[in-house]
Design an enzyme around this catalytic site. Structure first.
Site, PDB file in Angstrom:
ATOM      1  N   LYS A  18       0.835  -1.207   0.000  1.00  0.00           N
ATOM      2  CA  LYS A  18       0.000   0.000   0.000  1.00  0.00           C
ATOM      3  C   LYS A  18       0.867   1.253   0.000  1.00  0.00           C
ATOM      4  O   LYS A  18       2.063   1.226   0.291  1.00  0.00           O
ATOM      5  CB  LYS A  18      -0.923   0.009   1.221  1.00  0.00           C
ATOM      6  CG  LYS A  18      -0.214  -0.139   2.576  1.00  0.00           C
ATOM      7  CD  LYS A  18       0.343   1.141   3.161  1.00  0.00           C
ATOM      8  CE  LYS A  18       1.017   0.931   4.501  1.00  0.00           C
ATOM      9  NZ  LYS A  18       1.654   2.178   5.012  1.00  0.00           N
ATOM     10  N   ASP A 147      -1.872  -2.298   9.918  1.00  0.00           N
ATOM     11  CA  ASP A 147      -2.013  -2.287   8.459  1.00  0.00           C
ATOM     12  C   ASP A 147      -2.602  -3.588   7.916  1.00  0.00           C
ATOM     13  O   ASP A 147      -2.928  -3.668   6.729  1.00  0.00           O
ATOM     14  CB  ASP A 147      -0.652  -2.046   7.791  1.00  0.00           C
ATOM     15  CG  ASP A 147      -0.179  -0.606   7.922  1.00  0.00           C
ATOM     16  OD1 ASP A 147      -1.008   0.268   8.252  1.00  0.00           O
ATOM     17  OD2 ASP A 147       1.021  -0.358   7.697  1.00  0.00           O
TER      18      ASP A 147
END
EC number: 2.7.1.148
Length: 313
Positions: A18, A147
């Protein structure tokens, strides 16, 4: 009488890395954590996790685009922790032999370890037939790292709290990125400490929100597929402390922004730099300029889907 289902022997799952398009960091809380408001975008750099039925839980790395010689395969590895967390949560006594092929930079602020954990949860859930709901998988992922839930979810999402409370966000089109990698990783705690020290020195002139929010201009740019507006909205509260710890990153950031990038940003806590380009051709040209100047770069596009099974037998 229904036929019995043959147990699976092997499952392969992938999960994306990401980039933090925006990252607002609130004031240090009493629990030692900073509340966050961030905009995640999943990129087409995938960690591959092969899960094979076994008596015990074990891990090895396969040769991929990212060197793994210095990575632990022991109990501290996030993928091992993910498999054990799933086994404990579901009560299964099954084992798994995990093989990870890495394509997300290590210690680069791009969530590679979290993607390993996410893909492991998805692969083992399918392999073991534990059939958790997506909500259970997200909750289990949050116990492993802030995350991990986004690596399961993918796409674009607003993350608040520690970044693990997610709200999927509408987005139009595809955004093209050039990621400038660093030979030396960065410590996330060190970057946060540098931020806290800067804020303490300048507390008389700084107002730090207890509960930060994502700027509306970034959300509107993503919804409208407006790459120029998104370039203007890129923002990261950790960028200044990261550049303070690593002045070499500032030079690379300036290089990219003078060689065709619409904008550049430190990804998460660094040291990876993410440069947004106008289109794929512009991104390809920028990547070539970086490479010609001796930098290590990776091309990526987003958003993409989150963790999913791609093969089973």
């Amino acid at each position: 009488m229904a036929a019995e289902t043959t147990p699976l022997r092997e499952v392969v799952a992938v999960a994306p890395g990401k980039v933090n398009v925006t990252l607002a960091v609130g004031a240090l809380a009493d629990d030692g954590y900073h509340p966050l408001a961030t905009t995640f975008m999943a990129l087409d750099l995938y960690e591959h996790v092969r899960a094979v039925a076994a008596d015990e839980i074990s891990l090895q790395y396969a040769s991929g685009s990212i060197p793994t010689d210095e990575l632990s395969c022991g109990e501290d590895n996030l993928a091992i922790r993910a498999a054990r967390a799933l086994a404990e949560f579901t009560g299964t006594e099954q084992g798994v032999a995990l093989t990870i092929t890495k394509h997300v930079p290590i210690a680069g602020g791009m969530g590679g370890g979290s993607a390993d954990a996410a893909a492991t949860l998805i692969a083992c859930d399918r392999l073991w037939g534990t059939n958790l709901t997506n909500e259970d998988l997200l909750a289990l992922g949050a116990t492993l790292g802030s995350d991990v839930p986004f690596a399961i979810l993918g796409g674009v999402a607003i993350g608040t709290g520690r970044g693990d409370s997610l709200a999927p966000t509408m987005v139009s089109g595809t955004f093209e990125w050039v990621l400038r990698l660093s030979d030396e990783g960065m410590s996330t705690p060190a970057t946060y400490r540098a931020l806290d020290e800067h804020r303490a020195r300048h507390r008389a002139h700084l107002s730090v929100a207890a509960e930060p929010e994502v700027a509306e201009d970034a959300v509107l740019a993503l919804r409208g597929g407006d790459v120029h507006a998104l370039a203007q909205a890129l923002d990261n509260d950790l960028q200044a402390p990261a550049l303070g710890l690593r002045p070499d990153l500032a030079e690379a950031l300036e290089f990219g922004e003078t060689q065709g990038a619409l904008a550049g940003i430190v990804s998460g806590s660094g040291p990876t730099l993410a440069f947004l380009a106008e289109n794929a051709a512009a991104a390809d040209a920028l990547a070539t300029r970086f490479a010609d100047a001796g930098h290590r770069v990776v091309r990526a596009s987003g958003p993409v889907l989150g963790a999913r099974v791609i093969e089973q037998r």
